[in-house]
Design a protein around this motif. Structure first.
Motif, PDB file in Angstrom:
ATOM      1  N   ILE A  38       9.671 -81.563  14.145  1.00 28.70           N
ATOM      2  CA  ILE A  38      11.068 -81.906  14.446  1.00 28.70           C
ATOM      3  C   ILE A  38      11.842 -82.141  13.148  1.00 28.70           C
ATOM      4  O   ILE A  38      12.976 -81.696  12.992  1.00 28.70           O
ATOM      5  CB  ILE A  38      11.139 -83.135  15.375  1.00 28.70           C
ATOM      6  CG1 ILE A  38      10.576 -82.771  16.749  1.00 28.70           C
ATOM      7  CG2 ILE A  38      12.559 -83.644  15.519  1.00 28.70           C
ATOM      8  CD1 ILE A  38      10.371 -83.954  17.663  1.00 28.70           C
ATOM      9  N   GLU A  39      11.213 -82.833  12.180  1.00 32.83           N
ATOM     10  CA  GLU A  39      11.894 -83.119  10.916  1.00 32.83           C
ATOM     11  C   GLU A  39      12.199 -81.849  10.126  1.00 32.83           C
ATOM     12  O   GLU A  39      13.262 -81.719   9.537  1.00 32.83           O
ATOM     13  CB  GLU A  39      11.032 -84.037  10.053  1.00 32.83           C
ATOM     14  CG  GLU A  39      10.993 -85.459  10.511  1.00 32.83           C
ATOM     15  CD  GLU A  39      10.085 -86.304   9.635  1.00 32.83           C
ATOM     16  OE1 GLU A  39       9.893 -85.946   8.455  1.00 32.83           O
ATOM     17  OE2 GLU A  39       9.573 -87.308  10.135  1.00 32.83           O
ATOM     18  N   CYS A  42      13.752 -78.553  13.383  1.00 34.51           N
ATOM     19  CA  CYS A  42      14.698 -78.756  14.489  1.00 34.51           C
ATOM     20  C   CYS A  42      16.125 -78.456  14.011  1.00 34.51           C
ATOM     21  O   CYS A  42      16.544 -78.897  12.939  1.00 34.51           O
ATOM     22  CB  CYS A  42      14.609 -80.179  15.021  1.00 34.51           C
ATOM     23  SG  CYS A  42      15.620 -80.421  16.502  1.00 34.51           S
ATOM     24  N   LYS A  45      19.154 -81.901  14.684  1.00 35.63           N
ATOM     25  CA  LYS A  45      18.815 -83.254  14.234  1.00 35.63           C
ATOM     26  C   LYS A  45      20.020 -84.188  14.329  1.00 35.63           C
ATOM     27  O   LYS A  45      19.869 -85.374  14.624  1.00 35.63           O
ATOM     28  CB  LYS A  45      18.333 -83.224  12.778  1.00 35.63           C
ATOM     29  CG  LYS A  45      16.982 -82.653  12.588  1.00 35.63           C
ATOM     30  CD  LYS A  45      16.606 -82.785  11.129  1.00 35.63           C
ATOM     31  CE  LYS A  45      15.970 -81.498  10.677  1.00 35.63           C
ATOM     32  NZ  LYS A  45      15.700 -81.482   9.250  1.00 35.63           N
ATOM     33  N   ASP A  46      21.203 -83.654  14.089  1.00 33.75           N
ATOM     34  CA  ASP A  46      22.410 -84.486  14.108  1.00 33.75           C
ATOM     35  C   ASP A  46      22.893 -84.767  15.528  1.00 33.75           C
ATOM     36  O   ASP A  46      23.818 -85.543  15.725  1.00 33.75           O
ATOM     37  CB  ASP A  46      23.511 -83.816  13.290  1.00 33.75           C
ATOM     38  CG  ASP A  46      23.792 -82.393  13.735  1.00 33.75           C
ATOM     39  OD1 ASP A  46      22.938 -81.826  14.450  1.00 33.75           O
ATOM     40  OD2 ASP A  46      24.847 -81.860  13.368  1.00 33.75           O
ATOM     41  N   PRO A  48      21.092 -86.132  18.583  1.00 34.54           N
ATOM     42  CA  PRO A  48      19.911 -86.649  19.290  1.00 34.54           C
ATOM     43  C   PRO A  48      20.116 -86.765  20.796  1.00 34.54           C
ATOM     44  O   PRO A  48      19.154 -86.859  21.551  1.00 34.54           O
ATOM     45  CB  PRO A  48      19.662 -88.023  18.658  1.00 34.54           C
ATOM     46  CG  PRO A  48      20.928 -88.399  17.989  1.00 34.54           C
ATOM     47  CD  PRO A  48      21.668 -87.132  17.677  1.00 34.54           C
TER      48      PRO A  48
END
Length: 124
Positions: A38-39, A42, A45-46, A48
């Motif tokens: 995910i880090e 993805c 990320k901004d 959620p």
């Protein structure tokens, strides 16, 4: 020359394997280390609130892999294709009375009796 052929075959084989297994590697990476996936990969990320958790990237990878499979199927009518021409076979029958038969006598003077070979046990 043989070393160059071996290296070339290894490079081509590894390229084909990586290309066919890239989606499997991506899914494996996702299920083994979801937080790192995910880090790094993805796209949202901004945001959620979407809660995609990296599945957006997985979907993109699968779509890139399956785009090649959606090519239209080209229909070929095999009834119209002429592969080869078969000429009919012609049979000629020969009159057997016109052929001279030569008789050959064969004498086989060889004789072997299997029963005599097993009359006594082998001696040491």
């Amino acid at each position: 020359m043989k070393i160059a052929t071996t290296i070339l075959s290894f490079v081509l084989t590894s390229t084909i394997l990586f290309n066919s297994l890239s989606v499997s590697f991506t899914y494996g990476y996702y299920y083994l280390d979801t937080s790192d996936f995910i880090e790094r990969l993805c796209e949202n990320k901004d945001k959620p609130e979407m809660q995609c958790n990296g599945k957006c990237h997985l979907k993109k990878v699968v779509e890139n892999n399956t785009n090649d499979d959606k090519l239209p199927f080209k229909y070929v009518n095999f009834k119209e294709i002429l592969l080869y021409v078969v000429e009919p076979t012609k049979y000629e029958f020969v009159n057997s009375s016109s052929i001279k038969v030569q008789k050959i006598n064969y004498n086989n003077l060889y004789a072997y009796s299997l029963a005599k070979a097993f009359d006594h046990p082998p001696q040491v």
